[in-house]
Design an enzyme around this catalytic site. Structure first.
Site, short mmCIF file in Angstrom:
data_model
loop_
_atom_site.label_atom_id
_atom_site.label_comp_id
_atom_site.label_asym_id
_atom_site.label_seq_id
_atom_site.Cartn_x
_atom_site.Cartn_y
_atom_site.Cartn_z
N ILE A 284 15.54 -3.58 -8.93
CA ILE A 284 16.43 -3.80 -7.78
C ILE A 284 15.61 -3.39 -6.55
O ILE A 284 15.40 -2.20 -6.33
CB ILE A 284 17.72 -2.98 -7.89
CG1 ILE A 284 18.54 -3.40 -9.10
CG2 ILE A 284 18.55 -3.14 -6.63
CD1 ILE A 284 19.82 -2.64 -9.30
N PRO A 285 15.11 -4.35 -5.79
CA PRO A 285 14.05 -4.05 -4.81
C PRO A 285 14.54 -3.47 -3.48
O PRO A 285 14.43 -4.09 -2.43
CB PRO A 285 13.41 -5.43 -4.60
CG PRO A 285 14.54 -6.38 -4.77
CD PRO A 285 15.41 -5.79 -5.86
N CYS A 286 15.07 -2.26 -3.54
CA CYS A 286 15.51 -1.61 -2.31
C CYS A 286 14.32 -1.34 -1.39
O CYS A 286 14.50 -1.13 -0.18
CB CYS A 286 16.28 -0.33 -2.61
SG CYS A 286 15.41 0.87 -3.63
N HIS A 287 13.11 -1.37 -1.95
CA HIS A 287 11.92 -1.16 -1.12
C HIS A 287 11.68 -2.31 -0.15
O HIS A 287 10.92 -2.17 0.80
CB HIS A 287 10.68 -0.99 -2.02
CG HIS A 287 10.42 -2.14 -2.94
ND1 HIS A 287 10.99 -2.23 -4.19
CD2 HIS A 287 9.68 -3.27 -2.79
CE1 HIS A 287 10.59 -3.35 -4.78
NE2 HIS A 287 9.80 -3.99 -3.95
N ARG A 288 12.35 -3.45 -0.35
CA ARG A 288 12.16 -4.61 0.54
C ARG A 288 13.12 -4.59 1.73
O ARG A 288 13.16 -5.55 2.49
CB ARG A 288 12.35 -5.91 -0.26
CG ARG A 288 11.28 -6.10 -1.32
CD ARG A 288 11.49 -7.34 -2.15
NE ARG A 288 10.63 -7.31 -3.34
CZ ARG A 288 10.85 -7.99 -4.45
NH1 ARG A 288 11.89 -8.79 -4.54
NH2 ARG A 288 10.03 -7.88 -5.47
#
Length: 280
Positions: free
Chosen positions: A245-249
């Protein structure tokens, strides 16, 4: 990781932290290499082996100027291209096929006493991770520095579940996401505990293609709650599955990368690494 791999990763992390803090000054290769106590030649080789691009190119990928341009270029069609492939050639990333299934109240009742959770420890380009799964999918993934602390944090989320240190096919499928050849990536399923609002936010994060960035405000608009940026930030901060789940994006509208549960340096590393992969 082996002791040497850990040393090398720590050097890379230190270099990225230095680049992130000093990119406005455009430090030279010699400056960065000196900061991690390596010769310019050996540092360039070590960094390029990890990131796939030179330190200079990587510095461009984590600059605010690059982030702003990316937001400007991609904002209008960010969700229109959701789930599209991001790589070319044999390394092509096909649709991730990631499905989220929320846990029922019964499954999470009394601290997850009805859940059987498998967990294992693995390596990634960004440090060690712990990954955990139920029979329905991945329920937890996090970067860690200490195995004992990592397991304690997992158990705090599900204090009454039963635990088995086992590597299962669900975990293996999820870990393919870190490999360059993602043709082996099978369908990934997530089995998460969250409010309907949190699940909606996490599902929206999955739509951000690799190498792209979004903002908290854009996520709020996408889910139909344009004034809920702060609540969006809280939901993103509670993301239980790192990287997949790409919360880094998700970054600030100013181009600043913003916070990250697993550290600013790691977030910069992931953003730059993904940009390098799609720019090859």
């Amino acid at each position: 990781m082996t002791e040497q791999e850990q040393i090398n990763y720590n050097r890379i992390a230190k270099a990225i932290d230095y680049i992130r803090s000093n990119f406005k000054k455009q430090p030279s290769l010699n400056d960065i290499a000196e900061n991690v106590h390596l010769s310019p030649y050996h540092f360039q080789r070590l960094f390029t082996d990890w990131a796939g691009v030179s330190p200079k190119k990587f510095m461009q990928f984590i600059s605010i100027k690059y982030a702003k341009q990316l937001l400007k270029d991609k904002q209008a069609s960010l969700f229109d291209v959701a789930y599209q492939t991001g790589f070319s050639g044999t390394s092509r990333l096909h649709d991730l096929f990631i499905n989220i299934e929320g846990m029922t109240p019964g499954e999470f009742k009394n601290g997850g006493e009805n859940l059987s959770i498998n967990y294992s420890f693995a390596e990634s380009p960004f440090g060690n991770i712990i990954v955990a799964s139920t029979k329905k999918g991945i329920c937890y993934m996090a970067f860690f520095e200490d195995k004992r602390d990592a397991l304690l944090k997992l158990k705090n989320d599900f204090p009454k579940a039963s635990y088995n240190q086992v590597v299962d096919i669900t975990q293996q499928n999820a870990l393919f996401i870190f490999q360059n050849d993602w043709s082996k990536l099978n369908q990934i399923k997530l089995h998460l505990n969250g409010t309907p609002f949190q699940l909606k936010v996490w599902e929206t994060l999955l739509k951000i293609p690799m190498g792209n960035l979004s903002t908290y405000g854009s996520i709020a608009k996408e889910i139909g709650s344009p004034k809920a940026s702060r609540a969006i930030g809280t939901a993103i901060g509670n993301n239980p599955v790192a990287f997949i789940i790409p919360c880094h994006r998700v970054i600030k509208s100013t181009g600043d990368i913003g916070g990250y549960m697993w550290g600013h340096t790691r977030k910069s590393a992931i953003i730059g690494w993904e940009a390098a992969k799609i720019k090859k």
